[in-house]
Scaffold this motif. Sequence first.
Motif, PDB file in Angstrom:
ATOM      1  N   GLY A 201      64.005 -22.926 -13.971  1.00 59.33           N
ATOM      2  CA  GLY A 201      65.394 -23.131 -13.591  1.00 59.33           C
ATOM      3  C   GLY A 201      65.538 -23.988 -12.351  1.00 59.33           C
ATOM      4  N   SER A 202      64.433 -24.550 -11.872  1.00 59.20           N
ATOM      5  CA  SER A 202      64.478 -25.413 -10.692  1.00 59.20           C
ATOM      6  C   SER A 202      65.411 -26.597 -10.897  1.00 59.20           C
ATOM      7  CB  SER A 202      63.082 -25.940 -10.363  1.00 59.20           C
ATOM      8  OG  SER A 202      62.189 -24.899 -10.137  1.00 59.20           O
ATOM      9  N   SER A 203      65.499 -27.067 -12.119  1.00 65.06           N
ATOM     10  CA  SER A 203      66.410 -28.148 -12.486  1.00 65.06           C
ATOM     11  C   SER A 203      66.885 -27.899 -13.902  1.00 65.06           C
ATOM     12  CB  SER A 203      65.709 -29.506 -12.374  1.00 65.06           C
ATOM     13  OG  SER A 203      64.556 -29.530 -13.186  1.00 65.06           O
ATOM     14  N   ILE A 204      68.101 -28.363 -14.189  1.00 64.25           N
ATOM     15  CA  ILE A 204      68.705 -28.126 -15.500  1.00 64.25           C
ATOM     16  C   ILE A 204      69.530 -29.341 -15.899  1.00 64.25           C
ATOM     17  CG2 ILE A 204      70.287 -26.659 -16.830  1.00 64.25           C
ATOM     18  CD1 ILE A 204      69.760 -24.483 -14.683  1.00 64.25           C
ATOM     19  N   ALA A 205      69.479 -29.695 -17.168  1.00 66.81           N
ATOM     20  CA  ALA A 205      70.334 -30.752 -17.710  1.00 66.81           C
ATOM     21  C   ALA A 205      70.758 -30.350 -19.115  1.00 66.81           C
ATOM     22  CB  ALA A 205      69.594 -32.090 -17.742  1.00 66.81           C
ATOM     23  N   VAL A 206      71.965 -30.755 -19.493  1.00 68.89           N
ATOM     24  CA  VAL A 206      72.516 -30.400 -20.802  1.00 68.89           C
ATOM     25  C   VAL A 206      73.109 -31.652 -21.443  1.00 68.89           C
ATOM     26  CG1 VAL A 206      74.215 -28.989 -22.026  1.00 68.89           C
ATOM     27  CG2 VAL A 206      73.123 -28.097 -19.966  1.00 68.89           C
ATOM     28  N   SER A 207      72.855 -31.815 -22.738  1.00 66.86           N
ATOM     29  CA  SER A 207      73.491 -32.869 -23.519  1.00 66.86           C
ATOM     30  C   SER A 207      73.630 -32.372 -24.946  1.00 66.86           C
ATOM     31  CB  SER A 207      72.664 -34.153 -23.495  1.00 66.86           C
ATOM     32  OG  SER A 207      73.276 -35.167 -24.266  1.00 66.86           O
TER      33      SER A 207
END
Length: 192
Positions: free
Chosen positions: A48-54
């Motif tokens: 969960g250190s970084s998250i991206a959604v598409s």
Amino acid sequence: GSVSEHERRGKHDAAGADAGAVYVYDIFTGQELHKLTASDASSGDRFGSSIAVSGNLIVVGSIRDDDVGSSSGSAYIFDATTGDQLYKLIASDGSAGAWFGNAVGIDGGNIVVGAYDNAARDGGGAAYVYVVPTNPATCIADTNNDGVLSPADFSAWVAAFNSQAPECDQNGDGSCTPADFSAWVANYNAGC
């Protein structure tokens, strides 16, 4: 009464301290839809250190995952509708302290994962680009079967060619010949 170890860690650290989790909510109702965790979660991974959604895909960085060295890092791809983990990404040249997954981005099926070489402490880093197959079951160019198209698939094809493994046959003629290299390039460029 006493507090259990699970309660002290918190429900997001069920796999150990700082394992991490990502929660997906319905924007309209506020209802929790999914709790995302790594299939191989362990203490200290910082999932969960970084998250991206598409669209229907969620990419989650886990900078302290230790698959190719201490804090080498990884990234996970999830289906936003089902919450299922689809793939795990690891840098083809990963090393201890790289923090692969420090940054993630996604646009459709194109994913970029950033790494900061924490071990070198020189400020250097790298970005890795992946393509998520639209139909992994029929993605012949994904030679290493990790669920994404990347330069690592070329190395896997060379290894398959050298050992005459079935993955070498990219043109469907039932044999492994140099013509399969051209077919692999065409399959890779066509995407999945």
